[in-house]
Design an enzyme around this catalytic site. Structure first.
Site, PDB file in Angstrom:
ATOM      1  N   GLU A   6      66.739  30.485  25.800  1.00 46.17           N
ATOM      2  CA  GLU A   6      65.680  29.547  25.393  1.00 46.17           C
ATOM      3  C   GLU A   6      65.058  30.072  24.102  1.00 46.17           C
ATOM      4  OE1 GLU A   6      63.499  27.114  27.945  1.00 46.17           O
ATOM      5  OE2 GLU A   6      64.329  28.000  29.763  1.00 46.17           O
TER       6      GLU A   6
ATOM      7  N   GLU B 153      57.071  35.234  34.114  1.00 41.84           N
ATOM      8  CA  GLU B 153      57.049  33.769  34.098  1.00 41.84           C
ATOM      9  C   GLU B 153      56.492  33.201  35.404  1.00 41.84           C
ATOM     10  OE1 GLU B 153      60.937  32.086  33.586  1.00 41.84           O
ATOM     11  OE2 GLU B 153      60.089  30.152  33.008  1.00 41.84           O
TER      12      GLU B 153
HETATM   13  C1  BGC Z   1      60.347  27.354  29.699  1.00 42.07           C
HETATM   14  C2  BGC Z   1      58.883  27.165  29.908  1.00 42.07           C
HETATM   15  C3  BGC Z   1      58.614  25.779  29.431  1.00 42.07           C
HETATM   16  C4  BGC Z   1      59.279  24.911  30.429  1.00 42.07           C
HETATM   17  C5  BGC Z   1      59.014  23.465  30.294  1.00 42.07           C
HETATM   18  C6  BGC Z   1      61.035  26.473  30.675  1.00 42.07           C
HETATM   19  O1  BGC Z   1      62.380  26.595  30.728  1.00 42.07           O
HETATM   20  O2  BGC Z   1      60.716  28.668  29.755  1.00 42.07           O
HETATM   21  O3  BGC Z   1      58.035  28.156  29.692  1.00 42.07           O
HETATM   22  O4  BGC Z   1      57.322  25.453  29.153  1.00 42.07           O
HETATM   23  O5  BGC Z   1      60.650  25.159  30.498  1.00 42.07           O
HETATM   24  O6  BGC Z   1      58.639  23.040  31.443  1.00 42.07           O
END
Ligand code: BGC
Length: 921
Positions: A466, A746
């Site tokens: 990401e 997270e």
């Molecule tokens: C990310 C998040 C992001 C989210 C959206 C994830 O895969 O790592 O932090 O805001 O997707 O919902």
């Protein structure tokens, strides 16, 4: 008295930065006898040919200038250095002039005396790459035959796609990494300006220097985005544009630009991208790379622009704390700190053709190396040796990691490896220490979370596939980032990218910025969650927060059209709001009260409700911005719209008596934060009940968590806020600290209590969002809370919250207005106190009024020049205020009191302190 922190557009002596609104100056004053500026003068001179003196091009004369943001009209010329000074007269008759500061313009819109050049692809036939073509990365070079050895100064204006590194005779130019950075390349491409005077002057002593540029793939032409698709997002061609300008001491100038006379050879780097890492094969040196001529090519689609990105630099060096021989027999280095960046490895004892393989991970599992949570990001480095011992370092990638597994080097020693943490260079302005090591670790984790995720773009995480500018994450963390760092320029660049995306999406804000084409412009967007509440609202909330922390409205003026466009996109196409309410939203992302249980991603708070509340919030911010910028009519119309949305929220989500139909912790937090209910008392009660029903544990996700402790303090339940903060069991901030976290996770349960990874689908150990709690610790626990009605920290509402479990709190904040320092310390006054307190504290026993102990509380505050504070002393007995010798009490109105009944001391610049006895749990 001295003048400090002189900045131009929130940068220290910037060179080559874009200045759409001209220069805006900023400074602070320290050590003055006076308390405020009486009058101030800024003088700007143009330093033709970088001379030491020059003609005055702007002089404000002595006037009432704002030190937070002082725009001065300067007719800017390209490639020109301007010097500026500020002279401050104080109300005590002092007068001091600052040292000379400067800024230098880039090429602005002037044409380039250089051509875009490229070279043909030379794919390598290798079996290992399903992530994009393997190709020896090109090196463009040119011998620089100068007419004259008397160089006065030299500048290199340069950009290269995907990424570039430039050298003079093999010496690296500048100290920046991953240039030209991560943009919406469809709309703009940044170039950088380097002062190469010294490098070039030295090089010509040894003959004819070579200017060379190595290109890599990066965000522009490498694989990027969650899809496994290796197709480059923005372009597939290597591209280079460079203009070297040398000015001689006799005033003449020589320009050497890229053109078809440049030669291209091939490096030993055969693969690179952001997620997968890099490959280098030094056995290729045996194959002579026959130089070919560079070929002219088309410019990229995006407009070439002076830079906005603050430099990404090697900001910290870390050394392994341990070399681990894992149960599986792996050699793993532990840095002791999760972080993001590159590294240097001393390769030794590897034979010709031998391969060294470097992989990274964030946690160990059963003592073994682990990296499954990086998903399909390979995050590795392959090195094929030519048999020579040497240092290797990646060029065109970065890694998010704490552990490093190294294969192919059996004699590996800890000293062979050095980690370089990269992040966008911003002044660190906040520091906070408490008497509780676990809270200090939590604060450090929030700081490292920001560092690792501020590599040019505010990202969600720095390790897996990401590493994108998720708008929601950026939004919730922005107040914390602004507390830790001088992040104005960093956000200016991010918001500019946001503007470019919104422009092509009719005002819609994509969920990630830059969007990397993960958007659509048609109506499908409404149902496909290509925009989402709280994420898209970053376009109003971030500029607003930046303004609130710095007092500089330039960012609001620049971003106002985008704020309006977002509000317009939300309202104009959806008159009754139902489509927006009903579409998928991330909502209170990762909250624990969702239907799917704790491992799901969707929280339990109705997402339609979240969508409406954020729409209201965006409308209110935009209305407020319109007012500030002097657009009264627009402000009125936005306020009317906000009023209608509030009615609509009440219609759908509140009973006529003011009860909220959404019964979650986050729903009450939002109701209290935004004044949604006609009966706030019910909301307070609802929130407390909800917490009690869950054993006084949080269930909040991305939306609720940053509000949780703050709202509890606002409703006079700081005891509960502290209780949540000190909870050491799941779910809570100290749960992860106890499990050895060195950054913010997270998920609340990214690791299970036995240390095993809870899931691999979406599980990062370096996601800053929940680190937003650091703001509460600064503002409420330590008491350094800016007055929300006074931007730029010109006024603080100092209401510290002493707590025995913290022991003390000491905060220093180099704010836009000047340096604040404050804190408190509790000293037990009876022998039993410390023991009993630790006991009760560990069990989070709320203050029942029983078992109070005696402490001495020492409270202190330094108010900077030009600022003021309202001080409220916790539980201070009346007698404390009778000490007329203490300047803290010089202006306390005995008839006035704060919401919780304390007296308020109004103070101006200076140092204040007081000690008194306190009885508390
Ligand atoms: C990310 C998040 C992001 C989210 C959206 C994830 O895969 O790592 O932090 O805001 O997707 O919902």
């Amino acid at each position: 008295m001295k003048i400090t922190h002189c900045q131009t557009n929130h940068l220290n002596n910037p060179v080559g930065f874009r200045m759409d609104a001209g220069p805006v100056f900023h400074w602070t004053v320290e050590g003055a006898r006076g308390t405020r500026q009486e009058s101030t003068r800024v003088v700007v001179r143009e330093l033709a040919q970088l001379a030491t003196s020059g003609e005055v091009v702007a002089d404000t004369g002595f006037a009432n200038l704002d030190s937070l943001a002082c725009p001065v009209g300067v007719p800017l010329k390209p490639r020109t250095r301007y010097a500026w000074t500020v002279t401050v007269k104080t109300n005590a008759g002092e007068m001091v002039t600052s040292d000379e500061n400067f800024f230098e313009t880039g090429k602005m819109d002037e044409p380039w005396q250089a051509e875009w050049v490229t070279t043909d692809k030379e794919p390598l036939d290798l079996d290992v790459f399903d992530r994009g073509a393997a190709e020896r990365h090109p090196v463009f070079s040119k011998k620089i035959c100068l007419k004259n050895p008397q160089i006065a100064y030299a500048r290199l204006y340069i950009t290269g796609l995907g990424l570039y590194e430039a050298f003079i005779d093999g010496k690296r130019i500048g100290d920046e990494y991953l240039t030209p950075y991560c943009n919406n390349y469809d709309a703009w491409v940044q170039y950088q300006t380097y002062d190469v005077t010294k490098l070039l002057t030295e090089a010509i002593r040894h003959g004819t220097p070579a200017l060379s540029v190595l290109l890599g793939n990066g965000w522009y032409k490498g694989r990027f985005g969650f899809m496994e698709d290796p197709t480059p997002v923005y372009g597939s061609e290597w591209k280079l544009l460079a203009e070297l300008r040398v000015t001689y001491t006799d005033g003449t100038e020589e320009v050497i630009g890229t053109d078809e006379s440049w030669e291209v050879t091939r490096s030993n780097i055969i693969f690179s991208n952001i997620y997968d890492g890099e490959w280098r094969d030094d056995t290729l040196s045996r194959i002579i790379s026959v130089p070919v001529h560079a070929r002219k090519t088309n410019p990229p689609q995006g407009r070439l622009s002076d830079r906005l990105s603050p430099p990404v630099r090697k900001m910290a060096e870390l050394h392994p704390v341990q070399l681990i021989h894992t149960p599986k027999g792996e050699l793993v280095l532990d840095l002791g700190q999760n972080q993001a960046g590159i590294w240097k490895l001393h390769v030794h004892g590897v034979k010709y053709g031998g391969r060294v393989h470097v992989q990274v991970g964030e946690v160990l599992q059963q003592g073994n190396f682990y990296r499954d949570n990086l998903r399909d990001a390979r995050a590795e480095y392959w090195y094929t040796s030519d048999g020579t011992d040497r240092d290797i370092e990646p060029h065109f990638t970065f890694y998010g990691y704490r552990y490093v597994k190294i294969e192919g080097m059996p004699d590996l020693k800890s000293d062979d490896f050095t980690a370089y943490a990269l992040w966008s260079d911003m002044d660190a302005i906040g520091s906070l220490e408490t008497g509780n090591p676990k809270i200090n670790r939590l604060l450090a984790n929030a700081e490292w979370g920001k560092r690792s995720n501020f590599i040019d773009v505010p990202t969600d995480c720095p390790q897996r596939n990401e590493r994108m500018g998720w708008t929601g994450d950026a939004e919730v963390f922005s107040p914390t980032a602004l507390t830790q760092s001088d992040a104005y320029a960093f956000y200016t660049k991010y918001l500019y990218d946001m503007v470019t995306e919104q422009r092509s999406l009719g005002g819609m804000v994509p969920n990630v910025v830059p969007s990397f084409h993960m958007t659509e412009t048609d109506d499908a967007a409404w149902d496909g969650a290509l925009a989402a509440c709280a994420w898209g609202d970053a376009t109003t909330i971030i500029p607003w927060n930046v303004y609130a922390f710095t007092g500089d409205k330039t960012i609001l003026a620049a971003h106002f059209p985008a704020m309006k466009a977002w509000c317009g996109w939300l309202t104009a196409r959806d008159a009754d709001g139902l489509r927006w309410m009903k579409q998928y939203h991330y909502g209170d992302w990762l909250a624990l009260d969702g239907p799917g249980g704790v491992d799901a991603v969707d929280g339990g708070t109705d997402t339609g409700y979240c969508a409406e509340v954020y729409l209201l919030y965006s409308l209110r911010i935009t209305a407020e911005t319109a007012k500030l910028l002097g657009y009264a009519q627009e402000a009125a119309s936005l306020e009317t719209q906000a009023g209608k949305i509030l009615d609509r929220i009440r219609h759908y989500y509140f009973t006529p008596s003011g009860r909220c139909a959404v019964d979650t912790q986050t729903a009450y937090l939002l109701a209290l934060r935004h004044g949604l209910s006609t009966d706030p008392a019910q909301m307070k009660e609802g929130l407390i009940k909800k917490l009690h029903a869950n054993g006084d544990k949080l269930q909040t996700g991305f939306i609720g968590t940053p509000l949780l402790c703050e709202i509890l303090t606002e409703i006079d339940r700081s005891d509960l806020a502290y209780h949540l903060l000190f909870n050491e069991a799941y779910p809570g901030w100290l749960y992860e600290v106890n499990l050895g976290a060195t950054t913010i996770w997270e998920r609340w349960n990214s690791l299970l209590p036995d240390g095993t990874v809870s899931s691999t689908g979406m599980n990062s150990y370096n996601h800053y969002s929940y680190g937003a709690i650091a703001t509460w610790i600064y503002e409420r626990a330590a008491g350094l809370r800016r007055d929300p009605s006074v931007p730029g920290f010109r006024k603080v509402l100092f209401t510290p919250l002493p707590d025995a479990r913290l022991g003390y709190a000491h905060a220093v904040y180099d704010s836009a207005a000047g340096k604040w320092e404050c804190g408190w310390e509790l000293t037990p006054e009876d022998a039993a106190a410390s023991m009993v307190d630790t006991q009760s504290a560990l069990h989070g026993i709320p203050d029942t009024g029983a078992d109070k102990r005696k402490y001495k509380l020492h409270v202190y505050l330094t108010v900077p020049f030009g600022a003021e504070a309202d001080v409220t002393l916790p539980d201070a007995p009346e007698s404390v205020y009778e000490d007329s010798s203490n300047p803290l009490f010089a202006s306390v109105d005995m008839n006035e009191s704060s919401s919780n009944g304390e007296k308020i001391c109004h103070v101006g610049p200076g140092r204040y302190e007081v000690s008194y006895e306190l009885h508390m749990v």
